[in-house]
Design a protein around this motif. Structure first.
Motif, PDB file in Angstrom:
ATOM      1  N   GLU A   1     -14.052  14.827   0.143  1.00  0.00           N
ATOM      2  CA  GLU A   1     -15.634  15.092   0.408  1.00  0.00           C
ATOM      3  C   GLU A   1     -15.517  14.972   2.041  1.00  0.00           C
ATOM      4  O   GLU A   1     -16.266  15.668   2.468  1.00  0.00           O
ATOM      5  CB  GLU A   1     -16.409  14.467  -0.161  1.00  0.00           C
ATOM      6  CG  GLU A   1     -16.700  14.744  -1.748  1.00  0.00           C
ATOM      7  CD  GLU A   1     -17.612  13.566  -2.542  1.00  0.00           C
ATOM      8  OE1 GLU A   1     -18.173  12.880  -1.890  1.00  0.00           O
ATOM      9  OE2 GLU A   1     -17.822  14.176  -3.694  1.00  0.00           O
ATOM     10  N   THR A   2     -15.021  13.933   2.578  1.00  0.00           N
ATOM     11  CA  THR A   2     -15.311  13.733   3.983  1.00  0.00           C
ATOM     12  C   THR A   2     -13.995  13.796   4.778  1.00  0.00           C
ATOM     13  O   THR A   2     -14.142  13.515   6.055  1.00  0.00           O
ATOM     14  CB  THR A   2     -15.785  12.128   4.232  1.00  0.00           C
ATOM     15  OG1 THR A   2     -14.814  11.158   3.898  1.00  0.00           O
ATOM     16  CG2 THR A   2     -16.932  11.982   3.200  1.00  0.00           C
ATOM     17  N   GLY A   3     -12.853  13.946   4.153  1.00  0.00           N
ATOM     18  CA  GLY A   3     -11.542  13.800   4.918  1.00  0.00           C
ATOM     19  C   GLY A   3     -11.100  12.456   5.376  1.00  0.00           C
ATOM     20  O   GLY A   3      -9.943  12.277   5.833  1.00  0.00           O
ATOM     21  N   GLU A   4     -11.916  11.497   4.660  1.00  0.00           N
ATOM     22  CA  GLU A   4     -11.211  10.259   4.920  1.00  0.00           C
ATOM     23  C   GLU A   4     -11.439   9.304   3.704  1.00  0.00           C
ATOM     24  O   GLU A   4     -12.518   8.990   3.148  1.00  0.00           O
ATOM     25  CB  GLU A   4     -12.031   9.282   5.926  1.00  0.00           C
ATOM     26  CG  GLU A   4     -11.516   8.111   6.546  1.00  0.00           C
ATOM     27  CD  GLU A   4     -12.008   7.751   7.875  1.00  0.00           C
ATOM     28  OE1 GLU A   4     -11.829   6.566   8.470  1.00  0.00           O
ATOM     29  OE2 GLU A   4     -12.728   8.468   8.379  1.00  0.00           O
ATOM     30  N   GLY A   5     -10.315   8.650   3.284  1.00  0.00           N
ATOM     31  CA  GLY A   5     -10.261   7.866   2.046  1.00  0.00           C
ATOM     32  C   GLY A   5      -9.916   6.651   2.436  1.00  0.00           C
ATOM     33  O   GLY A   5     -10.238   6.035   3.680  1.00  0.00           O
ATOM     34  N   ALA A   6      -9.919   5.619   1.368  1.00  0.00           N
ATOM     35  CA  ALA A   6      -9.835   4.212   1.800  1.00  0.00           C
ATOM     36  C   ALA A   6      -8.500   3.523   1.032  1.00  0.00           C
ATOM     37  O   ALA A   6      -8.604   2.785   0.155  1.00  0.00           O
ATOM     38  CB  ALA A   6     -11.062   3.347   1.352  1.00  0.00           C
ATOM     39  N   PRO A   7      -7.338   4.112   1.780  1.00  0.00           N
ATOM     40  CA  PRO A   7      -6.002   3.795   0.839  1.00  0.00           C
ATOM     41  C   PRO A   7      -5.809   2.219   1.293  1.00  0.00           C
ATOM     42  O   PRO A   7      -6.077   1.826   2.286  1.00  0.00           O
ATOM     43  CB  PRO A   7      -5.067   4.869   1.406  1.00  0.00           C
ATOM     44  CG  PRO A   7      -5.489   5.316   2.429  1.00  0.00           C
ATOM     45  CD  PRO A   7      -7.026   5.275   2.606  1.00  0.00           C
ATOM     46  N   TRP A   8      -4.777   1.558   0.441  1.00  0.00           N
ATOM     47  CA  TRP A   8      -4.140   0.597   1.041  1.00  0.00           C
ATOM     48  C   TRP A   8      -3.430   0.484   2.374  1.00  0.00           C
ATOM     49  O   TRP A   8      -2.999   1.652   2.655  1.00  0.00           O
ATOM     50  CB  TRP A   8      -3.152  -0.098   0.111  1.00  0.00           C
ATOM     51  CG  TRP A   8      -2.529  -1.472   0.324  1.00  0.00           C
ATOM     52  CD1 TRP A   8      -3.000  -2.634   0.204  1.00  0.00           C
ATOM     53  CD2 TRP A   8      -1.315  -1.468   1.246  1.00  0.00           C
ATOM     54  NE1 TRP A   8      -2.108  -3.687   0.770  1.00  0.00           N
ATOM     55  CE2 TRP A   8      -1.109  -2.951   1.362  1.00  0.00           C
ATOM     56  CE3 TRP A   8      -0.400  -0.702   1.910  1.00  0.00           C
ATOM     57  CZ2 TRP A   8      -0.075  -3.540   2.010  1.00  0.00           C
ATOM     58  CZ3 TRP A   8       0.483  -1.261   2.709  1.00  0.00           C
ATOM     59  CH2 TRP A   8       0.903  -2.560   2.690  1.00  0.00           C
ATOM     60  N   PRO A   9      -3.774  -0.308   3.451  1.00  0.00           N
ATOM     61  CA  PRO A   9      -4.283  -1.599   3.253  1.00  0.00           C
ATOM     62  C   PRO A   9      -5.605  -1.785   3.701  1.00  0.00           C
ATOM     63  O   PRO A   9      -6.158  -2.779   3.582  1.00  0.00           O
ATOM     64  CB  PRO A   9      -3.206  -2.444   4.242  1.00  0.00           C
ATOM     65  CG  PRO A   9      -3.103  -1.212   5.291  1.00  0.00           C
ATOM     66  CD  PRO A   9      -2.736  -0.178   4.504  1.00  0.00           C
ATOM     67  N   GLY A  10      -6.114  -0.610   4.022  1.00  0.00           N
ATOM     68  CA  GLY A  10      -7.721  -0.350   4.244  1.00  0.00           C
ATOM     69  C   GLY A  10      -8.602  -0.478   3.002  1.00  0.00           C
ATOM     70  O   GLY A  10      -9.807   0.266   2.964  1.00  0.00           O
ATOM     71  N   ASP A  11      -8.116  -0.613   1.688  1.00  0.00           N
ATOM     72  CA  ASP A  11      -8.571  -0.384   0.497  1.00  0.00           C
ATOM     73  C   ASP A  11      -9.782  -1.549   0.200  1.00  0.00           C
ATOM     74  O   ASP A  11      -9.811  -2.539   0.757  1.00  0.00           O
ATOM     75  CB  ASP A  11      -7.799  -0.414  -0.695  1.00  0.00           C
ATOM     76  CG  ASP A  11      -6.846  -1.724  -0.717  1.00  0.00           C
ATOM     77  OD1 ASP A  11      -6.736  -2.426   0.443  1.00  0.00           O
ATOM     78  OD2 ASP A  11      -6.694  -2.238  -1.901  1.00  0.00           O
ATOM     79  N   VAL A  12     -10.798  -0.974  -0.606  1.00  0.00           N
ATOM     80  CA  VAL A  12     -11.959  -1.910  -0.937  1.00  0.00           C
ATOM     81  C   VAL A  12     -11.290  -3.086  -1.746  1.00  0.00           C
ATOM     82  O   VAL A  12     -10.885  -2.968  -2.855  1.00  0.00           O
ATOM     83  CB  VAL A  12     -13.107  -1.206  -1.561  1.00  0.00           C
ATOM     84  CG1 VAL A  12     -14.271  -2.208  -2.161  1.00  0.00           C
ATOM     85  CG2 VAL A  12     -13.489  -0.135  -0.980  1.00  0.00           C
ATOM     86  N   LYS A  13     -11.513  -4.423  -1.434  1.00  0.00           N
ATOM     87  CA  LYS A  13     -11.049  -5.478  -2.053  1.00  0.00           C
ATOM     88  C   LYS A  13     -11.817  -6.072  -3.130  1.00  0.00           C
ATOM     89  O   LYS A  13     -13.207  -6.152  -2.769  1.00  0.00           O
ATOM     90  CB  LYS A  13     -10.852  -6.742  -0.962  1.00  0.00           C
ATOM     91  CG  LYS A  13      -9.930  -6.257   0.186  1.00  0.00           C
ATOM     92  CD  LYS A  13      -8.611  -5.578  -0.143  1.00  0.00           C
ATOM     93  CE  LYS A  13      -7.804  -5.231   1.130  1.00  0.00           C
ATOM     94  NZ  LYS A  13      -6.874  -4.508   0.823  1.00  0.00           N
ATOM     95  N   VAL A  14     -11.520  -6.390  -4.206  1.00  0.00           N
ATOM     96  CA  VAL A  14     -12.285  -6.873  -5.335  1.00  0.00           C
ATOM     97  C   VAL A  14     -12.270  -8.116  -5.727  1.00  0.00           C
ATOM     98  O   VAL A  14     -13.093  -8.787  -6.500  1.00  0.00           O
ATOM     99  CB  VAL A  14     -12.339  -5.941  -6.794  1.00  0.00           C
ATOM    100  CG1 VAL A  14     -12.386  -4.338  -6.248  1.00  0.00           C
ATOM    101  CG2 VAL A  14     -11.024  -6.136  -7.307  1.00  0.00           C
ATOM    102  N   ASP A  15     -11.117  -8.840  -5.204  1.00  0.00           N
ATOM    103  CA  ASP A  15     -10.654 -10.233  -5.641  1.00  0.00           C
ATOM    104  C   ASP A  15      -9.875 -10.805  -4.399  1.00  0.00           C
ATOM    105  O   ASP A  15      -8.902 -10.740  -4.206  1.00  0.00           O
ATOM    106  CB  ASP A  15      -9.978 -10.064  -6.897  1.00  0.00           C
ATOM    107  CG  ASP A  15      -9.452 -11.805  -7.296  1.00  0.00           C
ATOM    108  OD1 ASP A  15      -9.749 -12.665  -6.603  1.00  0.00           O
ATOM    109  OD2 ASP A  15      -8.990 -11.805  -8.302  1.00  0.00           O
ATOM    110  N   GLY A  16     -10.723 -11.423  -3.650  1.00  0.00           N
ATOM    111  CA  GLY A  16      -9.846 -11.858  -2.442  1.00  0.00           C
ATOM    112  C   GLY A  16      -9.131 -10.979  -1.582  1.00  0.00           C
ATOM    113  O   GLY A  16      -9.694  -9.861  -1.124  1.00  0.00           O
ATOM    114  N   ALA A  17      -8.027 -10.988  -1.451  1.00  0.00           N
ATOM    115  CA  ALA A  17      -7.067 -10.007  -0.689  1.00  0.00           C
ATOM    116  C   ALA A  17      -6.704  -8.636  -1.436  1.00  0.00           C
ATOM    117  O   ALA A  17      -5.867  -8.090  -0.993  1.00  0.00           O
ATOM    118  CB  ALA A  17      -6.179 -10.472   0.290  1.00  0.00           C
ATOM    119  N   HIS A  18      -7.108  -8.844  -2.639  1.00  0.00           N
ATOM    120  CA  HIS A  18      -6.594  -7.724  -3.867  1.00  0.00           C
ATOM    121  C   HIS A  18      -7.696  -6.995  -3.792  1.00  0.00           C
ATOM    122  O   HIS A  18      -8.817  -7.210  -3.927  1.00  0.00           O
ATOM    123  CB  HIS A  18      -6.111  -8.201  -4.772  1.00  0.00           C
ATOM    124  CG  HIS A  18      -4.661  -9.110  -4.317  1.00  0.00           C
ATOM    125  ND1 HIS A  18      -4.879 -10.427  -4.189  1.00  0.00           N
ATOM    126  CD2 HIS A  18      -3.435  -8.399  -4.415  1.00  0.00           C
ATOM    127  CE1 HIS A  18      -3.728 -10.948  -3.828  1.00  0.00           C
ATOM    128  NE2 HIS A  18      -2.951  -9.789  -3.918  1.00  0.00           N
TER     129      HIS A  18
END
Lengths: 147, 147
Positions: B130-147
């Motif tokens: 939709e925007t040309g920008e995803g959030a792949p690892w290592p910039g992914d959304v963390k749900v548990d500490g660093a993961h």
């Protein structure tokens, strides 16, 4: 029968604070829907509304030790009779929230949708507890058009 | 056997564009992990890495008509032998992505975690298209500490 499973860790939040966000109208309004009414004590029924529809949940169990169970008593036909099970575990880094939405009859497309939406709302709960600000309906993260 | 189910709609994106984001190294690097290598054609093996670990997926089926299936051939023990099934449906508003991660042996706590992470990565796929920008690892959304 298929279940929806999720897990988030709420950083630096106690089990008590997390439990309160799941068992008070004020807490629930802060991450799921701003239109939350009813009686959130064990045996009570909480009404969650999202504009044109919503869910009525009977609180089957509310144990401050870290367990909460809801039975869906009204809402979309696919939800009625399903149960939602919350388990909280505190450790030195915060509180782990283990979530199960159980007893779906069939893995219908609506179940796929609800699974993704639950993830968004669990992240909203995490954000509420970590930053003071959640993303409850109507300001929730949309995954499919206006939903 | 329990499955992880999700669904997102990619607004104003064609099925072809969505399919390409799932079947090219460039596309996959844009929403899941920047460290994606291998052969993404049917019969090939794609290697997804996240720093200290990752998954090797054999491409069982890659049908531009809107179906893609991967078999996990290496990775965490709980993932090996599981399959990931993507179905794409285009309509006037965009493309619906129906996701299934199937054949888990047990609904272990790691499966809860992976379900929530898949939702984050599907939202990353949606955002990429939709925007040309995803959030792949290592910039992914963390749900548990660093993961």
């Amino acid at each position: 029968m298929p279940d929806i499973l999720h897990k988030v860790r709420v950083n630096h939040a106690s089990k008590d604070a997390t439990y309160k966000a799941l068992t008070t109208l004020d807490g629930l309004s802060g991450w799921w829907t701003t239109d939350t009414t009813g009686d959130s004590r064990a045996g009570g029924v909480v009404k969650f509304r999202f504009g044109d529809g919503g869910f009525d949940m009977e609180v089957l169990e509310a144990d401050p030790g870290g367990r909460l169970r809801w039975l869906v008593v009204d809402g979309p036909q696919e939800w009625i009779g399903t149960t939602i099970d919350w388990a909280l575990k505190e450790d030195e880094n915060g509180t782990v929230v283990l979530f199960k939405h159980q007893d779906w009859k069939e893995p219908v497309e609506f179940m796929h949708h609800c699974s993704t939406k639950w993830a968004m709302f669990l992240m909203s709960l995490k954000s509420l507890l970590e930053t003071g600000e959640g993303a409850p309906w109507p300001g929730d993260v949309k995954v499919d058009g206006a939903h």
